[in-house]
Design a protein around this motif. Structure first.
Motif, mmCIF file in Angstrom:
data_model
loop_
_atom_site.group_PDB
_atom_site.id
_atom_site.type_symbol
_atom_site.label_atom_id
_atom_site.label_comp_id
_atom_site.label_asym_id
_atom_site.label_seq_id
_atom_site.Cartn_x
_atom_site.Cartn_y
_atom_site.Cartn_z
ATOM 1 N N LEU A 147 0.960 -1.175 -0.019
ATOM 2 C CA LEU A 147 0.014 -0.018 -0.078
ATOM 3 C C LEU A 147 0.731 1.299 -0.006
ATOM 4 N N LYS A 148 2.338 1.174 0.324
ATOM 5 C CA LYS A 148 3.031 2.269 0.499
ATOM 6 C C LYS A 148 4.188 1.940 -0.747
ATOM 7 N N ARG A 149 4.419 3.037 -1.526
ATOM 8 C CA ARG A 149 5.724 2.943 -2.458
ATOM 9 C C ARG A 149 6.908 3.124 -1.780
ATOM 10 N N PHE A 150 8.021 2.263 -2.580
ATOM 11 C CA PHE A 150 9.458 2.430 -2.407
ATOM 12 C C PHE A 150 10.069 3.267 -3.626
ATOM 13 N N LYS A 151 10.363 4.366 -3.668
ATOM 14 C CA LYS A 151 10.507 5.052 -4.948
ATOM 15 C C LYS A 151 11.975 4.528 -5.518
ATOM 16 N N LYS A 152 12.431 3.476 -4.983
ATOM 17 C CA LYS A 152 13.794 3.014 -5.923
ATOM 18 C C LYS A 152 13.308 1.810 -6.336
ATOM 19 N N THR A 153 12.333 1.123 -5.921
ATOM 20 C CA THR A 153 11.620 -0.279 -6.641
ATOM 21 C C THR A 153 10.399 -0.079 -7.673
ATOM 22 N N LYS A 154 10.878 -0.363 -8.792
ATOM 23 C CA LYS A 154 9.596 -0.082 -9.926
ATOM 24 C C LYS A 154 8.471 -1.418 -9.560
ATOM 25 N N THR A 155 7.391 -1.063 -9.901
ATOM 26 C CA THR A 155 6.439 -2.173 -9.387
ATOM 27 C C THR A 155 5.493 -2.463 -10.770
ATOM 28 N N VAL A 156 5.264 -4.012 -10.749
ATOM 29 C CA VAL A 156 4.429 -4.497 -11.775
ATOM 30 C C VAL A 156 3.192 -5.232 -10.876
ATOM 31 N N VAL A 157 2.013 -5.147 -11.530
ATOM 32 C CA VAL A 157 1.071 -6.027 -10.813
ATOM 33 C C VAL A 157 0.242 -6.901 -11.945
ATOM 34 N N THR A 158 0.038 -7.991 -11.564
ATOM 35 C CA THR A 158 -0.878 -8.890 -12.524
ATOM 36 C C THR A 158 -2.372 -9.159 -12.228
ATOM 37 N N ILE A 159 -3.407 -8.386 -12.984
ATOM 38 C CA ILE A 159 -4.597 -8.591 -12.918
ATOM 39 C C ILE A 159 -4.811 -9.937 -13.528
ATOM 40 N N HIS A 160 -5.741 -10.695 -12.908
ATOM 41 C CA HIS A 160 -6.119 -11.909 -13.588
ATOM 42 C C HIS A 160 -7.637 -11.670 -13.965
ATOM 43 N N ASP A 161 -8.429 -11.332 -13.201
ATOM 44 C CA ASP A 161 -9.937 -10.883 -13.566
ATOM 45 C C ASP A 161 -10.553 -10.060 -12.673
ATOM 46 N N LEU A 162 -11.743 -9.613 -13.243
ATOM 47 C CA LEU A 162 -12.327 -8.773 -12.343
ATOM 48 C C LEU A 162 -13.899 -9.477 -11.999
ATOM 49 N N ILE A 163 -13.776 -10.689 -12.090
ATOM 50 C CA ILE A 163 -15.301 -11.245 -12.002
ATOM 51 C C ILE A 163 -16.011 -10.948 -10.581
ATOM 52 N N PHE A 164 -15.348 -10.476 -9.849
ATOM 53 C CA PHE A 164 -16.161 -10.096 -8.697
ATOM 54 C C PHE A 164 -16.830 -8.858 -8.753
ATOM 55 N N LEU A 165 -16.550 -7.886 -9.747
ATOM 56 C CA LEU A 165 -17.257 -6.924 -10.267
ATOM 57 C C LEU A 165 -18.228 -7.149 -11.315
ATOM 58 N N ARG A 166 -17.835 -8.145 -12.125
ATOM 59 C CA ARG A 166 -18.725 -8.503 -13.135
ATOM 60 C C ARG A 166 -20.070 -9.524 -12.578
ATOM 61 N N TYR A 167 -19.635 -10.357 -11.696
ATOM 62 C CA TYR A 167 -20.477 -11.346 -11.201
ATOM 63 C C TYR A 167 -20.534 -10.970 -9.789
ATOM 64 N N PRO A 168 -20.866 -9.898 -9.057
ATOM 65 C CA PRO A 168 -20.851 -9.771 -7.698
ATOM 66 C C PRO A 168 -21.842 -10.721 -6.833
ATOM 67 N N GLN A 169 -22.841 -11.449 -7.425
ATOM 68 C CA GLN A 169 -23.592 -12.149 -6.784
ATOM 69 C C GLN A 169 -23.050 -13.393 -6.344
ATOM 70 N N TYR A 170 -21.787 -13.763 -6.715
ATOM 71 C CA TYR A 170 -20.857 -15.014 -6.377
ATOM 72 C C TYR A 170 -19.857 -14.571 -5.247
ATOM 73 N N TYR A 171 -20.012 -13.539 -4.782
ATOM 74 C CA TYR A 171 -19.075 -13.175 -3.632
ATOM 75 C C TYR A 171 -19.772 -12.371 -2.470
ATOM 76 N N PRO A 172 -19.159 -12.868 -1.321
ATOM 77 C CA PRO A 172 -19.565 -12.036 -0.377
ATOM 78 C C PRO A 172 -19.311 -10.689 -0.220
ATOM 79 N N PHE A 173 -20.265 -9.774 0.540
ATOM 80 C CA PHE A 173 -20.268 -8.231 0.197
ATOM 81 C C PHE A 173 -18.756 -7.828 0.812
ATOM 82 N N ILE A 174 -18.204 -8.416 1.898
ATOM 83 C CA ILE A 174 -16.858 -7.917 2.489
ATOM 84 C C ILE A 174 -15.744 -8.431 1.671
ATOM 85 N N ASP A 175 -15.901 -9.421 0.937
ATOM 86 C CA ASP A 175 -14.803 -9.904 -0.103
ATOM 87 C C ASP A 175 -14.866 -9.013 -1.276
#
Length: 337
Positions: A66-94
């Protein structure tokens, strides 16, 4: 696959694996939290970026510190956003947690890797971010799925599992979103007399699938396996006449690739990423249209049609060549520095 592949094919680089526990991988240098640190990946890990003088940190599952370290570049992999496309399959808090982590990762990343164009489109739809940061890089699958089995090996496999000579295969966890019931309904509605083998772990649809099979007297036509060793999965795929993956939505849909790797044609849904993976080497249907599902099944069980589809698999598989994908990742990492 990515970690072992990079280590093996690009040994000139130094690799560190940050993990809460030590996994069974070929990477020698594994960084784990010291003592009890429940929020290590969110906060504590930053201190170790400094200690290791890290050039790039790659969050492989839609999460960055949640915090950046300026000397380190960051890459993130996003696999899917099914929890937004099909919210009925996920608990609210999740859903709230997943959305918050994804939002922060997208904002903080120097590069965003999406495993399919469909996921990239979803990211653009649900989040506001700098689109030039996004790159689509596909998966490959475990090399064991490319290992071709002999006729004798497959015959012994069928005998061991008491399998028919021809059958339709589903490999998928028993979850509502995976949509097993649509296949069963198509078989019943159209009276399709083809054995069906279902392989997958227990989930929220397991009981309903079994109830449907029992109610419609499909016990002799259906076999269910919930606990099989991973090394047997390639045998299931290659022994099958065809595989079918009826999921409503996937960020990638790895069973499509696993089936093609063994040379077995795939029937799958036309929505989400599956058409991106299967290309013209698969047949497609609407996830909940039993007419289309039945038509696809009947088509692939025509020898001429099956041979035509199968002949297109090798060309489609070139897009998921292990070395090609590793080269793409190395190029991406260099572009971040």
């Amino acid at each position: 696959m990515l970690i072992d592949g990079l280590k093996h094919h690009f040994p000139e680089n130094d690799y560190l694996l940050f993990s809460p526990k030590s996994p069974a991988l070929s990477v020698e240098n594994i960084v784990t939290p010291q003592g009890f640190q429940p929020f290590w990946r969110q906060w504590g890990i930053i201190n170790q970026f400094k200690d290791e003088n890290l050039d790039i940190y790659h969050g492989l599952s839609a999460e960055l510190p949640l915090k950046r370290f300026k000397k380190t570049k960051t890459v993130v992999t996003i696999h899917d956003l099914i929890f937004l496309r099909y919210p009925q399959y996920y608990p609210f808090i999740d859903r709230k947690i997943y959305k918050y982590k994804t939002q922060k990762a997208v904002e903080n990343a120097d590069k965003i890797v999406c495993v399919s164009q469909v996921t990239a489109n979803d990211l653009n739809r649900f989040f506001l971010f700098e689109t030039s940061k996004t790159e689509v890089l596909h998966f490959d699958c475990n090399p064991i799925f490319y290992s071709k089995k002999t006729d004798d090996e497959l015959a012994k496999f069928r005998l061991r599992y008491n399998m028919p000579n021809q059958f339709l295969l589903i490999v998928s966890k028993f979850e509502k979103r995976k949509n097993h019931l649509s296949i069963l309904k198509a078989i019943v509605d159209k009276n399709i007399d083809i054995p069906l083998v279902l392989v997958g772990k227990h989930g929220d649809s397991y009981d309903s699938v079994n109830q449907f099979i029992k109610k419609n007297e499909l016990n002799k036509k259906c076999q269910i396996f919930t606990t099989i060793p991973t090394e047997d999965l390639p045998y299931f795929y290659q022994a099958a006449y065809a595989s079918i993956f009826p999921s409503e939505y996937e960020g990638f849909g790895i069973p499509v690739l696993e089936s093609m790797a063994g040379g077995t044609p795939v029937l799958t849904t036309k929505n989400s990423s599956m058409a991106e993976i299967g290309g013209n080497a698969s047949l497609y249907f609407d996830a909940h249209n039993t007419e289309e599902i039945a038509e696809a099944i009947e088509t692939v069980f025509q020898a001429e049609e099956r041979n035509l589809i199968t002949s297109k698999i090798p060309e489609q598989l070139k897009k998921f060549n292990h070395q090609h994908i590793l080269n793409q990742y190395i190029t991406m990492y260099k572009s971040v520095l």
